[in-house]
Design a protein around this motif. Structure first.
Motif, PDB file in Angstrom:
ATOM      1  N   UNK A 197      29.682  71.964 -31.965  1.00  0.00           N
ATOM      2  CA  UNK A 197      29.951  73.391 -31.794  1.00  0.00           C
ATOM      3  C   UNK A 197      31.316  73.795 -32.321  1.00  0.00           C
ATOM      4  N   UNK A 198      32.312  72.955 -32.086  1.00  0.00           N
ATOM      5  CA  UNK A 198      33.685  73.321 -32.444  1.00  0.00           C
ATOM      6  C   UNK A 198      34.411  72.106 -33.008  1.00  0.00           C
ATOM      7  N   UNK A 199      35.124  72.334 -34.105  1.00  0.00           N
ATOM      8  CA  UNK A 199      36.039  71.350 -34.682  1.00  0.00           C
ATOM      9  C   UNK A 199      37.450  71.893 -34.531  1.00  0.00           C
ATOM     10  N   UNK A 200      38.291  71.197 -33.780  1.00  0.00           N
ATOM     11  CA  UNK A 200      39.691  71.569 -33.636  1.00  0.00           C
ATOM     12  C   UNK A 200      40.513  70.626 -34.504  1.00  0.00           C
ATOM     13  N   UNK A 201      40.972  71.135 -35.640  1.00  0.00           N
ATOM     14  CA  UNK A 201      41.808  70.349 -36.545  1.00  0.00           C
ATOM     15  C   UNK A 201      43.246  70.405 -36.047  1.00  0.00           C
ATOM     16  N   UNK A 202      43.585  69.452 -35.203  1.00  0.00           N
ATOM     17  CA  UNK A 202      44.893  69.431 -34.550  1.00  0.00           C
ATOM     18  C   UNK A 202      45.794  68.311 -35.052  1.00  0.00           C
ATOM     19  N   UNK A 203      45.225  67.227 -35.534  1.00  0.00           N
ATOM     20  CA  UNK A 203      46.026  66.062 -35.910  1.00  0.00           C
ATOM     21  C   UNK A 203      47.039  66.413 -36.990  1.00  0.00           C
ATOM     22  N   UNK A 204      48.221  65.840 -36.867  1.00  0.00           N
ATOM     23  CA  UNK A 204      49.215  66.077 -37.899  1.00  0.00           C
ATOM     24  C   UNK A 204      50.501  65.334 -37.593  1.00  0.00           C
ATOM     25  N   UNK A 205      51.348  65.286 -38.597  1.00  0.00           N
ATOM     26  CA  UNK A 205      52.690  64.757 -38.410  1.00  0.00           C
ATOM     27  C   UNK A 205      53.671  65.898 -38.615  1.00  0.00           C
ATOM     28  N   UNK A 206      54.852  65.752 -38.066  1.00  0.00           N
ATOM     29  CA  UNK A 206      55.832  66.822 -38.117  1.00  0.00           C
ATOM     30  C   UNK A 206      56.734  66.724 -39.326  1.00  0.00           C
ATOM     31  N   UNK A 207      57.946  67.205 -39.173  1.00  0.00           N
ATOM     32  CA  UNK A 207      58.927  67.159 -40.256  1.00  0.00           C
ATOM     33  C   UNK A 207      59.464  65.739 -40.348  1.00  0.00           C
ATOM     34  N   UNK A 208      59.173  65.071 -41.450  1.00  0.00           N
ATOM     35  CA  UNK A 208      59.629  63.707 -41.666  1.00  0.00           C
ATOM     36  C   UNK A 208      61.035  63.719 -42.274  1.00  0.00           C
ATOM     37  N   UNK A 248      25.149  76.183 -34.881  1.00  0.00           N
ATOM     38  CA  UNK A 248      25.250  77.615 -34.595  1.00  0.00           C
ATOM     39  C   UNK A 248      23.891  78.288 -34.691  1.00  0.00           C
ATOM     40  N   UNK A 249      23.090  77.912 -35.682  1.00  0.00           N
ATOM     41  CA  UNK A 249      21.765  78.510 -35.849  1.00  0.00           C
ATOM     42  C   UNK A 249      20.860  78.168 -34.674  1.00  0.00           C
ATOM     43  N   UNK A 250      20.924  76.930 -34.204  1.00  0.00           N
ATOM     44  CA  UNK A 250      20.086  76.516 -33.075  1.00  0.00           C
ATOM     45  C   UNK A 250      20.513  77.180 -31.786  1.00  0.00           C
ATOM     46  N   UNK A 251      21.798  77.492 -31.663  1.00  0.00           N
ATOM     47  CA  UNK A 251      22.331  78.041 -30.426  1.00  0.00           C
ATOM     48  C   UNK A 251      22.203  79.556 -30.340  1.00  0.00           C
ATOM     49  N   UNK A 252      22.067  80.235 -31.465  1.00  0.00           N
ATOM     50  CA  UNK A 252      22.234  81.681 -31.517  1.00  0.00           C
ATOM     51  C   UNK A 252      21.236  82.451 -30.665  1.00  0.00           C
ATOM     52  N   UNK A 253      20.023  81.924 -30.508  1.00  0.00           N
ATOM     53  CA  UNK A 253      19.002  82.677 -29.784  1.00  0.00           C
ATOM     54  C   UNK A 253      19.160  82.606 -28.273  1.00  0.00           C
ATOM     55  N   UNK A 254      19.886  81.602 -27.781  1.00  0.00           N
ATOM     56  CA  UNK A 254      19.900  81.383 -26.336  1.00  0.00           C
ATOM     57  C   UNK A 254      21.287  81.408 -25.705  1.00  0.00           C
ATOM     58  N   UNK A 255      22.305  81.067 -26.442  1.00  0.00           N
ATOM     59  CA  UNK A 255      23.619  80.873 -25.830  1.00  0.00           C
ATOM     60  C   UNK A 255      24.335  82.201 -25.616  1.00  0.00           C
ATOM     61  N   UNK A 256      25.200  82.210 -24.631  1.00  0.00           N
ATOM     62  CA  UNK A 256      26.086  83.337 -24.442  1.00  0.00           C
ATOM     63  C   UNK A 256      27.106  83.378 -25.575  1.00  0.00           C
ATOM     64  N   UNK A 257      27.566  84.587 -25.948  1.00  0.00           N
ATOM     65  CA  UNK A 257      28.546  84.667 -27.034  1.00  0.00           C
ATOM     66  C   UNK A 257      29.808  83.876 -26.702  1.00  0.00           C
ATOM     67  N   UNK A 258      30.260  83.103 -27.661  1.00  0.00           N
ATOM     68  CA  UNK A 258      31.510  82.366 -27.510  1.00  0.00           C
ATOM     69  C   UNK A 258      31.920  81.890 -28.888  1.00  0.00           C
ATOM     70  N   UNK A 259      33.214  81.689 -29.116  1.00  0.00           N
ATOM     71  CA  UNK A 259      33.628  81.184 -30.421  1.00  0.00           C
ATOM     72  C   UNK A 259      32.979  79.829 -30.694  1.00  0.00           C
ATOM     73  N   UNK A 260      32.549  79.632 -31.906  1.00  0.00           N
ATOM     74  CA  UNK A 260      31.920  78.369 -32.271  1.00  0.00           C
ATOM     75  C   UNK A 260      32.232  78.080 -33.718  1.00  0.00           C
ATOM     76  N   UNK A 261      32.988  77.050 -33.958  1.00  0.00           N
ATOM     77  CA  UNK A 261      33.299  76.748 -35.341  1.00  0.00           C
ATOM     78  C   UNK A 261      34.557  75.928 -35.492  1.00  0.00           C
ATOM     79  N   UNK A 262      35.508  76.445 -36.252  1.00  0.00           N
ATOM     80  CA  UNK A 262      36.674  75.663 -36.634  1.00  0.00           C
ATOM     81  C   UNK A 262      37.940  76.364 -36.164  1.00  0.00           C
ATOM     82  N   UNK A 263      38.810  75.599 -35.515  1.00  0.00           N
ATOM     83  CA  UNK A 263      40.131  76.067 -35.119  1.00  0.00           C
ATOM     84  C   UNK A 263      41.150  75.173 -35.805  1.00  0.00           C
ATOM     85  N   UNK A 264      41.943  75.751 -36.685  1.00  0.00           N
ATOM     86  CA  UNK A 264      42.970  75.004 -37.400  1.00  0.00           C
ATOM     87  C   UNK A 264      44.319  75.237 -36.739  1.00  0.00           C
ATOM     88  N   UNK A 265      44.889  74.173 -36.193  1.00  0.00           N
ATOM     89  CA  UNK A 265      46.180  74.271 -35.525  1.00  0.00           C
ATOM     90  C   UNK A 265      47.263  74.189 -36.593  1.00  0.00           C
TER      91      UNK A 265
END
Length: 286
Positions: free
Chosen positions: A83-94, A130-147
């Motif tokens: 449902x959701x990909x949170x792209x959080x991994x990273x390194x800081x200022x080297x 998302x297509x499988x969920x759309x007919x039944x699920x309550x609205x909510x963000x679903x997808x990609x969050x880029x940190x």
């Protein structure tokens, strides 16, 4: 969240770890990524003990290796849902320049190219879910969050890997801007498929290991978690796509992010460096 499956990259430390605790307590099925297997298994045990949530798995991959990123994406793409990909991994200022296992500037690979590869390779699974969920699920963000970050610097497309002059701040800030540029293109691809794609600066100088070694702490982890989790869980954001947030507010990114020619050049460079094309359609593998 009991019927949602969420992947959090960089989940064994800092913001990712705190977000994992937050979402596990809400009953989400979590796929937690890290590069250290022992830390990953310890996190699973800790989350289960504290929340009782047994729907937790760990994925090991070192994002300094394109092969490991690809292998992890292939394993995940074979799953039934995401449902959701949170792209959080990273390194800081080297403080010194480093190269990845592939010979690329390390910050650009870990902070941006990993986001690019996972987002592209998991697009079909996210769209199918998302297509499988759309007919039944309550609205909510679903997808990609880029940190991403409020720290953004324009890319010099003639020297993206900073071979002519490396600077740790430039390396970090250009990679974070690249994430936002990818966000805008990916949002256009997925706009009509029930999958949101957004980026955010969660908080400034949280007490994480990539911050405290160089900077004074200014924000709490709780603030960063709240702002990031909002993009994952808040029904009011279910139709928001292609946005950049500074903490909880919509904001303007660096002007290069809004230049279609620059974004196209970034996508071509990303394809060339990783071997992964940007998807031409959400339902077909890249």
């Amino acid at each position: 969240m009991q019927d949602r499956t969420v992947l959090i990259t960089g989940a064994t430390d800092g913001l990712g770890r705190a977000l994992a605790h937050h979402l596990a307590a809400q009953g989400a099925t979590l796929i937690l990524h890290g590069r250290n297997a022992a830390k990953g298994q310890a996190l699973l045990a800790e989350l289960h003990d504290r929340t009782g949530n047994g729907r937790l798995t760990f994925e090991q991959a070192d994002f300094a290796s394109l092969d490991q990123i690809r292998a992890m994406a292939d394993r995940l793409a074979a799953r039934d849902r995401l449902d959701v990909l949170v792209n959080n991994a990273g390194i800081g200022v080297e403080t010194i320049p480093q190269r990845s296992a592939d010979g690329l500037e390390l910050t650009f690979q870990v902070d941006y190219l990993a986001t690019y590869m996972l987002s592209c390779l998991l697009t079909p699974l996210l769209a199918r879910t998302a297509a499988a969920r759309s007919a039944t699920a309550r609205p909510s963000p679903a997808g990609i969050v880029n940190v991403s970050s409020a720290g953004q610097a324009p890319l010099d497309f003639d020297d993206v890997l900073l071979e002519r002059g490396w600077d740790g701040v430039q390396a970090y800030c250009q990679a974070k801007l690249a994430q936002i540029m990818l966000t805008f293109d990916h949002a256009e691809l997925l706009r009509d498929h029930g999958v949101t794609v957004n980026a955010l600066h969660p908080a400034s100088y949280m007490p994480t290991k990539i911050v405290t070694r160089l900077f004074a702490v200014q924000s709490t982890l709780d603030e960063g978690v709240a702002n990031t989790a909002r993009l994952v869980t808040d029904p009011a954001l279910a139709a928001v796509i292609g946005a950049y947030f500074n903490r909880a507010r919509p904001a303007q990114a660096h002007h290069q992010a809004y230049d279609a020619v620059s974004r196209a050049r970034l996508l071509e460079i990303s394809r060339r460096l990783t071997g992964v094309p940007f998807p031409s359609t959400p339902l077909q593998p890249a």
